[in-house]
Scaffold this motif. Structure first.
Motif, PDB file in Angstrom:
ATOM      1  N   GLY A 272      24.763 -77.198  32.900  1.00  0.00           N
ATOM      2  CA  GLY A 272      25.289 -78.337  32.149  1.00  0.00           C
ATOM      3  C   GLY A 272      24.669 -78.582  30.787  1.00  0.00           C
ATOM      4  O   GLY A 272      24.698 -79.709  30.293  1.00  0.00           O
ATOM      5  N   ILE A 273      24.109 -77.554  30.161  1.00  0.00           N
ATOM      6  CA  ILE A 273      23.603 -77.710  28.798  1.00  0.00           C
ATOM      7  C   ILE A 273      24.819 -77.780  27.877  1.00  0.00           C
ATOM      8  O   ILE A 273      25.641 -76.879  27.867  1.00  0.00           O
ATOM      9  CB  ILE A 273      22.648 -76.556  28.431  1.00  0.00           C
ATOM     10  N   VAL A 274      24.940 -78.877  27.127  1.00  0.00           N
ATOM     11  CA  VAL A 274      26.151 -79.160  26.359  1.00  0.00           C
ATOM     12  C   VAL A 274      25.843 -79.384  24.878  1.00  0.00           C
ATOM     13  O   VAL A 274      24.692 -79.549  24.487  1.00  0.00           O
ATOM     14  CB  VAL A 274      26.891 -80.401  26.928  1.00  0.00           C
ATOM     15  N   ASP A 275      26.915 -79.397  24.082  1.00  0.00           N
ATOM     16  CA  ASP A 275      26.784 -79.673  22.646  1.00  0.00           C
ATOM     17  C   ASP A 275      26.016 -80.965  22.438  1.00  0.00           C
ATOM     18  O   ASP A 275      26.196 -81.905  23.190  1.00  0.00           O
ATOM     19  CB  ASP A 275      28.172 -79.802  22.004  1.00  0.00           C
ATOM     20  N   PRO A 276      25.161 -81.008  21.431  1.00  0.00           N
ATOM     21  CA  PRO A 276      25.015 -80.050  20.344  1.00  0.00           C
ATOM     22  C   PRO A 276      24.105 -78.862  20.658  1.00  0.00           C
ATOM     23  O   PRO A 276      23.890 -78.015  19.815  1.00  0.00           O
ATOM     24  CB  PRO A 276      24.400 -80.892  19.222  1.00  0.00           C
ATOM     25  N   TRP A 277      23.543 -78.806  21.884  1.00  0.00           N
ATOM     26  CA  TRP A 277      22.693 -77.683  22.257  1.00  0.00           C
ATOM     27  C   TRP A 277      23.512 -76.403  22.393  1.00  0.00           C
ATOM     28  O   TRP A 277      24.641 -76.431  22.858  1.00  0.00           O
ATOM     29  CB  TRP A 277      21.999 -77.965  23.589  1.00  0.00           C
ATOM     30  N   ARG A 278      22.914 -75.274  21.988  1.00  0.00           N
ATOM     31  CA  ARG A 278      23.559 -73.975  22.147  1.00  0.00           C
ATOM     32  C   ARG A 278      22.481 -72.901  22.204  1.00  0.00           C
ATOM     33  O   ARG A 278      21.376 -73.100  21.713  1.00  0.00           O
ATOM     34  CB  ARG A 278      24.537 -73.696  21.017  1.00  0.00           C
ATOM     35  N   VAL A 279      22.815 -71.770  22.805  1.00  0.00           N
ATOM     36  CA  VAL A 279      21.914 -70.616  22.827  1.00  0.00           C
ATOM     37  C   VAL A 279      22.198 -69.810  21.569  1.00  0.00           C
ATOM     38  O   VAL A 279      23.349 -69.497  21.270  1.00  0.00           O
ATOM     39  CB  VAL A 279      22.143 -69.752  24.089  1.00  0.00           C
ATOM     40  N   VAL A 280      21.152 -69.483  20.806  1.00  0.00           N
ATOM     41  CA  VAL A 280      21.297 -68.749  19.548  1.00  0.00           C
ATOM     42  C   VAL A 280      20.505 -67.451  19.627  1.00  0.00           C
ATOM     43  O   VAL A 280      19.336 -67.452  20.007  1.00  0.00           O
ATOM     44  CB  VAL A 280      20.801 -69.600  18.349  1.00  0.00           C
ATOM     45  N   ASP A 281      21.146 -66.339  19.282  1.00  0.00           N
ATOM     46  CA  ASP A 281      20.480 -65.042  19.222  1.00  0.00           C
ATOM     47  C   ASP A 281      19.833 -64.913  17.853  1.00  0.00           C
ATOM     48  O   ASP A 281      20.508 -64.680  16.861  1.00  0.00           O
ATOM     49  CB  ASP A 281      21.494 -63.926  19.450  1.00  0.00           C
TER      50      ASP A 281
END
Length: 150
Positions: free
Chosen positions: A26-35
């Motif tokens: 349930g990790i949601v916007d504005p959080w995101r995984v970034v490479d």
């Protein structure tokens, strides 16, 4: 966020696994995984994001037998960072880190990389956070094992 480019198989496989598990917990916007390794993308410092680093502990031969049929055991650690603007999103970061830690400890402790199973174990929260380049970063780490054949 995955770019579709092919890079280090372990890195790419863990990126996909982390994106999947982040969605499940349930990790949601504005959080995101970034490479931040396999791309030239610089994350927006005004928005929270999650990145990671894989630190290999090396390989050792784990079996002996026919040439090119021996197992090599690679071990190492994956550090997962929750990065956020100062004074914002700390409660969400703590909650998300806990949820991710629980998920990686239990139901999502393995994934595939280049046709091999990677096993994750011993996840741990790494202290209370630190300032890095104008961001607050909270980290967790998890050990991994991967058997190669060669």
């Amino acid at each position: 966020m995955s770019t579709g480019e092919v890079g280090d198989p372990l890195h790419d496989a863990f990126l996909a696994h982390l994106e999947k598990v982040a969605g499940i917990v349930g990790i949601v916007d504005p959080w995101r995984v970034v490479d931040t390794r396999n791309t030239g993308v610089s994350p927006d410092a005004g928005a929270p994001y999650i990145d990671f680093e894989i630190i290999s502990g090396g390989e050792k031969q784990a079996s002996w037998g026919a040439p090119r049929q021996n197992h090599q055991l690679e071990t190492g650690q994956i550090t997962i960072n929750f990065n956020m603007p100062l004074s914002e999103h700390q409660k969400a970061a703590g909650r998300y880190a806990w949820l991710l830690l629980e998920a990686l400890r239990t139901d999502h402790s393995t994934f595939e990389a280049a046709g091999r199973t990677v096993t994750l174990f011993e996840p741990i929260r790494m202290g209370g956070g630190d300032k890095k380049g104008g961001l607050w970063t909270e980290s967790m780490a998890i050990d991994y094992e991967l058997y190669h054949v060669g």
